[in-house]
Design a protein around this motif. Structure first.
Motif: not given
Length: 458
Positions: A210-213, A241-249
């Motif tokens: 999800l970070r690359a597409a 990766e989980v932390e980045q996903s939470l921040a972005a989505t």
């Protein structure tokens, strides 16, 4: 005269468990046509003592086999998946299509010798070192396909959608230029491989992560891909990766994926290491496969998958060797169980009320999940499946005077010798007496490729 299209197994692992005196027959295309227990060996018929279905390796980056052992030096600061990835990028920039083919052939021959008969290749080195697509869009993918054909390995090719360096559609870094693909390029590669599909080769797709597409890009590719094809994705491998996903989505990655797409049995969520309770239950209920790669996940310091609650919820899993620090199905399964024992401080975690023998549970479960992930008729000694057979060395001391019911427990948990003697893939014997039939020539090409790469690496 030896009957070429049948094998008499004194003991064979069938879908319902071990059976004695089993005849397995297959046709010229390598598909099993009959399996019958309680028979007598025919005159001249080939025989074996202990026969298993070949294992599926559901997650592979073949070129990373060349990195084995080269990233085990501590850096100036704490090392992690992210520092390992930077080293991998620097290595990957020098690899040519010829190197890819030689490395993949070596890897596949090693995997075959350890009981894998199918591999799902998560293939993302698509461009040349300058970042340009090759004149043949599927050039590097075709090299992996050629390596599989030369070694006899069954293959599911998964061209990768890889457009961004992080959540929020961050642009790729210069060192990622060889991996860049959008929906159009991925479909170009898939379409170029269509004519090669057959009993030994399936073609699906792999949105990298999800970070690359983006969800829109993934949806576009899925809309163009035949609905039965396998779809694999890296998901929730690292806490970062989980932390980045939470921040972005605002959502954890598995939850976000499930809200964007209908996740079902054609999907393989690779790693899925960091799940909360709700995600664990949702993934199990979806029918998708959790693609677990315990040796790589341990090597990279990823963490431990919540196997016990996932199994309690009826979840499916398979195993992969990922970065190929190990090519042994036994080692993946052993690490999977031992990690859980250390986590929960108890023994024999991977079992069920219906199957208390941990080795049998692990092998059969990984076969079933791996077959789904591969999208090919593999994973069982049954009519209509591929004739992918593993013969164990019945004369090895570990297997002396042992009942069939104890074979897999011993195979998975006792010692470090490779107990695989012979391996058949699609009706063809590719390993005999522990050696691949083309082992010397394959190894020499690999040595030549590695010598070149280690001269160039910087």
């Amino acid at each position: 005269m030896t009957i070429a299209t049948s094998l008499f197994a004194r003991h064979a692992l069938l879908p319902d468990g071990w059976q004695d005196d089993v005849r397995i027959q297959w046709d010229g295309a390598g598909a099993i046509t009959a399996v019958k227990a309680g028979v007598q060996q025919q005159a001249g018929e080939a025989a074996a003592g202990l026969v298993l279905p070949g294992m599926v390796n559901l997650h592979s980056h073949a070129f990373q086999r060349a990195l084995g052992g080269l990233t085990e030096t501590a850096g100036a600061g704490p090392d992690s998946f992210w520092t390992w990835r930077d080293l991998m990028y620097r290595f990957a920039r020098h690899i040519t299509p010829e190197h890819i083919e030689a490395i993949a052939a070596q890897l596949f021959s090693e995997c075959l010798r350890h009981g894998y008969t199918s591999v799902c290749e998560f293939h993302y080195v698509q461009r040349d070192p300058q970042g340009q697509m090759y004149a043949r869009p599927a050039e590097t993918a075709e090299r992996v396909v050629a390596a599989a054909a030369a070694t006899g390995m069954g293959l599911t090719m998964l061209p990768v959608l890889y457009s961004f360096s992080g959540f929020g559609e961050q642009p790729l870094k210069p060192e990622q230029k060889r991996f860049r693909t959008g929906p159009a390029e991925v479909m170009q590669v898939i379409e170029a491989l269509e004519g090669l599909r057959g009993p030994q080769l399936e073609v699906g797709v792999a949105p990298h992560s999800l970070r690359a597409a983006s969800a829109a890009m993934i949806g576009e590719v899925l809309g163009s891909l035949p609905q039965a094809r396998p779809v694999h994705i890296h998901i929730a491998e690292q806490q970062g990766e989980v932390e980045q996903s939470l921040a972005a989505t605002g959502q954890r990655p598995v939850r976000h994926l499930m809200e964007q797409f209908e996740i079902g049995p054609r999907w393989c969520l690779v790693h899925a290491t960091h799940l909360d309770e709700g995600e664990t239950r949702a993934l199990a209920a979806s029918g998708a496969v959790a693609g677990l790669c315990p040796t790589t996940e341990a090597n990279l310091g990823d963490g431990l998958f919540p196997l016990s609650p996932y199994l309690a919820a009826g979840g499916r899993f398979g195993i992969g060797s990922d970065s190929h620090i190990s090519q042994s199905a036994v080692e993946e399964l052993r690490w999977l169980e031992y990690g859980q024992r250390l986590l929960h401080q108890r023994r024999n975690v991977a079992a069920s009320p219906a199957q208390r023998r941990v080795g049998d549970f692990l092998w059969q479960s990984a076969l079933q999940g791996g077959a789904l992930a591969a999208g090919r008729p593999v994973g069982a000694l049954a009519v209509g499946k591929r004739a992918d057979l593993v013969v164990l060395d019945s004369e090895h001391p570990n297997l002396a005077a042992i009942s069939p019911e104890d074979v897999l427990g011993t195979f998975v948990f006792c010692g470090n010798d490779n107990l695989v003697s012979d391996v058949m893939v699609g009706g063809r014997w590719m390993v005999r007496g522990g050696r691949h039939v083309a082992q010397d020539a394959i190894a020499q090409r690999y040595r030549d490729a590695i010598a070149q790469l280690r001269t160039l690496r910087s």
